[in-house]
Design a protein around this motif. Structure first.
Motif, PDB file in Angstrom:
ATOM      1  N   SER A 172       0.837  -1.212   0.000  1.00 14.65           N
ATOM      2  CA  SER A 172       0.000   0.000   0.000  1.00 14.65           C
ATOM      3  C   SER A 172       0.864   1.251   0.000  1.00 14.65           C
TER       4      SER A 172
ATOM      5  N   ALA B 110       2.162   1.566  -3.518  1.00 15.94           N
ATOM      6  CA  ALA B 110       1.113   1.959  -4.458  1.00 15.94           C
ATOM      7  C   ALA B 110       0.869   3.462  -4.439  1.00 15.94           C
TER       8      ALA B 110
ATOM      9  N   THR C 100       1.304   4.535  -9.433  1.00 16.09           N
ATOM     10  CA  THR C 100      -0.140   4.379  -9.660  1.00 16.09           C
ATOM     11  C   THR C 100      -0.468   3.119 -10.446  1.00 16.09           C
TER      12      THR C 100
ATOM     13  N   ALA D 184       0.737   0.180 -10.048  1.00 12.73           N
ATOM     14  CA  ALA D 184       1.202  -0.976  -9.285  1.00 12.73           C
ATOM     15  C   ALA D 184       0.020  -1.903  -9.017  1.00 12.73           C
ATOM     16  N   HIS D 185       0.176  -3.175  -9.307  1.00 10.65           N
ATOM     17  CA  HIS D 185      -0.867  -4.181  -9.110  1.00 10.65           C
ATOM     18  C   HIS D 185      -0.385  -5.210  -8.083  1.00 10.65           C
ATOM     19  N   TYR D 186      -1.329  -5.705  -7.324  1.00 12.23           N
ATOM     20  CA  TYR D 186      -0.997  -6.685  -6.283  1.00 12.23           C
ATOM     21  C   TYR D 186      -1.684  -8.010  -6.594  1.00 12.23           C
TER      22      TYR D 186
END
Length: 737
Positions: free
Chosen positions: A561, A564, A568, A570-572
């Motif tokens: 988090s 992130a 912007t 960024a994927h999890y």
């Protein structure tokens, strides 16, 4: 010393043993009597004694016939006379046989004295020696009687030859006396060996009988214990199901924070107790080898992924890195026992995670096609040796074996998994070394002809490039292989203590807007922290254009988090990630959109929501609140009745969509209720079959089989889970997506 043999040893006083010995003597004596008469007749026909002394020959013949008939009386009436008195039969038979031997010796003596060594004399002498040799193994248990029998048959004639008939007669007589002495000595040895052997066999039989009796008692005790465990387990399961049902309802209420935590604690404890009860009950069935394997079609990949995802959540809570790889060759649909493979995976993973309990654990799932319609499903589990190194495998498969782990009795789950694998035509292997423990489970499945497509790879992923930064976890080679199977070009670097090359590759990827995949180790702070520090100090790079896919464990969400907020794009993605989940995440990450799927089309008639009407039969008032509240909470109109008679009255005047029965733990009672409902249905509405679903805490296979035979359509095992109950009901209403 007695004239004949008398019982001295304990075994000689055993009536059943002596009867076998005496029966053999009587059996062979029958043929001996006939041969004696035949031999005497031949000798008389060959020689001149009948011409020289006809009266003597006639007297010898009549005497021999009388003695033979006398012996025949005891031989041919053995069963009757022996039953009246074994000892009396034996003594009288010995006396009569000795008299018969003496009479035969007299006949041979007369031949030697009168006829000399003629053809008839030689014939009778040789016959006597051959006869004594042939009956020696039969008569030797009673060696004194046998010695008298031989002595009276041969010694008179031998002495006559020794002193009267010259050198040839002396040689013949001496050899005959030596023969009698040697046979008597041999008979004594054979007698001792015979009775010693019988005594030893008697002792062995007694021991074998004692062992068989003990084994039978042990088997009966084991069966009683297993039955007790099963029954008491069902009782515990029923009570725990009620407790969990009540806690589920209480959990839905608005409670203060402290009370909610207490409810969750109680629910977790009850779930652990329920899991232990299920394991003990399942082990009892495995120990009795009462595992019935049923064949039905099911989604194998879905079962494996669901089981592994549940295991991963447990593993990560105890700081164990768990990942899995599923081969692309694995068929989606197979035919086998869905419930058994779920139980096998659950017990296997519980034990393996308890044994590893830290470090890394990797599961590799493969499928080997044996024939066009059958194959072997195999799971290989490997830890990296940072947990417990197992002892000898044979000792670990004991039901109550354990290792030095936070959990207890890890062998119980392994024993269950081994038993289930073997029941499904497979096997379970366990190997341990300093590098770690290796588990291999194999199960045979039939391949369903109608296959579903698990994954259709998006062709747009081909020739895509991605930088993978990792920390040398066991799952990394499999991750790289999976990415390349999608057509993605992977540049892999390890971000360990010295990561100059990896840092240069990362800097190059950021500057050239190349997608980056981060896969840190569980519990590691280095990779994510250093990546965040690097990005914060990059002024010439627009962070909005940096593309990061973070493949992390549950504990990494807080760290992600913070990252992130900087990046912007960024994927999890939660690890472990199934092949399909990873593919879909890459489509979103690399292509910026999801893959289009077909939409479910519903008709206008089905668009409006219809409230289904259920009838619940529950004879236990304490459970009505749980079952009724859950059903009504799912949006179903529910009528509750306590007996089947009341249910039949309502069924005759109401239109219900489905019938729910809260079954007792007694399978016979539950099956009778279902059968009575089906009988009523066949009489009143034979063309309208009402689905019947059982709610039960009895997980026994016999219970399910009996209820299915009575007319049950489906069952839900307690404790009732709201989502599972919803899916089951929707499946029968046709509302499931």
């Amino acid at each position: 010393m007695p004239l004949f043999d008398s019982p001295e040893l304990k075994v000689q006083k055993n009536r059943s043993i002596c009867r076998v010995t005496d029966a053999r003597i009587a059996k062979y004596s029958r043929w001996g009597l006939l041969f004696v008469l035949l031999a005497f007749t031949i000798a008389m026909a060959m020689g001149d004694l009948r011409h020289q002394m006809p009266r003597l020959s006639l007297g010898l013949g009549i005497g021999l016939i009388v003695v033979t008939l006398w012996r025949a009386y005891y031989v041919f009436r053995f069963e009757t006379l022996y039953a009246a008195g074994p000892k009396r039969w034996r003594q009288r038979y010995f006396i009569v046989s000795t008299i018969g031997a003496a009479w035969w010796g007299l006949a041979l003596f007369c031949h030697v004295l009168i006829a000399g060594f003629g053809a008839d004399t030689f014939f009778l002498w040789l016959y006597t020696i051959i006869f004594c040799s042939s009956v020696a193994p039969i008569f030797s248990p009673y060696h004194r009687f046998f010695s008298w029998f031989m002595a009276l048959s041969l010694i008179p004639a031998a002495l006559q030859s020794l002193f009267i008939e010259g050198t040839f007669g002396a040689a013949y007589g001496a050899l005959s006396l030596a023969f009698v002495w040697l046979m008597s000595h041999q008979a004594g040895r054979e007698s001792r060996n015979y009775w010693d052997r019988i005594a030893a066999m008697e002792v062995l039989q007694q021991k074998a009988s004692s062992l068989a009796e003990q084994r039978e008692h042990s088997r009966a005790a084991t069966e009683l214990t297993n039955e007790f465990i099963t029954n008491i387990g069902q009782e515990f399961r029923g009570q725990l199901s009620d407790v969990l049902g009540a806690l589920t309802l209480l959990e839905g209420e608005k409670l203060p924070q402290g009370q909610s935590e207490w409810v969750q604690l109680a629910k977790n404890s009850a779930n652990l107790q329920l899991k232990l009860v299920d394991k003990v009950g399942l082990f009892a069935r495995v120990a009795r080898k009462e595992i019935e394997v049923r064949q039905s079609s099911f989604n194998l990949i879905q079962v494996v992924e669901t089981s592994f995802n549940s295991a991963a959540a447990v593993a990560q809570r105890q700081e164990l890195e768990f990942n899995f790889e599923i081969s692309a060759d694995l068929p989606v649909m197979v035919r086998g026992d869905h419930r058994k493979i779920v139980q096998l995976l659950r017990n296997l993973m519980d034990s393996v995670i308890a044994i590893a309990h830290r470090g890394e654990l990797l599961a590799q799932v493969k499928f080997e096609y044996v024939t066009a319609i059958e194959g072997q499903f195999a799971i290989a589990l490997n830890d990296n040796g940072k947990g417990e190194i197992l002892p000898k495998a044979s000792t670990l498969f004991g039901a109550f074996s354990r290792v030095n782990t936070p959990q207890v009795m890890t062998g119980l789950g392994l024993a269950i998994a081994k038993g289930l694998a073997e029941a499904m035509g497979g096997h379970f292997e366990l190997n341990s070394s300093a590098e770690g423990n290796r588990y291999l489970v194999a199960v045979k499945f039939e391949i369903e002809p109608r296959q579903r497509e698990y994954l259709s790879v998006d062709r747009r992923l081909q020739d895509s490039e991605i930088l993978l930064l990792h920390q040398n976890g066991q799952f990394v080679p499999g991750l790289i292989q999976t990415l390349r199977s999608f057509g993605v070009e992977v540049l892999s670097h390890s971000w360990k203590e010295v990561h100059v090359v990896a840092e240069k590759a990362f800097s190059h990827a950021v500057k050239h807007k190349q997608p980056i995949l981060l896969a840190p180790a569980l519990g590691d702070q280095q990779l994510l922290g250093e990546v965040a520090d690097y990005l914060q100090h990059q002024e010439e790079v627009a962070l909005s254009e940096v593309k990061l896919l973070y493949l992390g464990a549950g504990e990494h969400k807080v760290q992600f988090s913070n990252l992130a907020k900087l990046v912007t794009q960024a994927h999890y993605l939660l690890r472990p990630a199934a092949r399909k989940a990873l593919h879909d995440a890459l489509v979103v990450f690399l292509l910026g959109e999801t893959k289009k799927t077909s939409r479910r089309i519903t008709s206008a008639a089905c668009a409006r929501e219809v409230q289904r009407k259920l009838l619940l039969i529950d004879s236990a008032n304490s459970r009505q609140g749980v079952s009724e509240t859950l059903l009504r909470g799912l949006g179903y109109q529910t009528d509750v009745v306590p007996t089947v008679d009341t249910a039949l009255e309502l069924l005759a005047h109401n239109n219900y969509d489905l019938l729910v029965i809260d079954c007792q733990r007694d399978s016979a009672c539950s099956a009778d209720i279902i059968a009575s409902l089906r009988h009523f249905e066949s009489s009143h509405s034979p063309h309208d079959r009402l689905p019947i679903i059982a709610l039960t805490s009895n997980a026994e296979e016999q219970f399910e089989a009996r209820c299915l035979a009575a007319g049950m359509d489906d069952m839900v095992i307690k404790p009732l889970d709201k989502n599972n109950l919803r899916r089951t009901l929707e499946r029968w209403f046709g509302d499931a997506a």
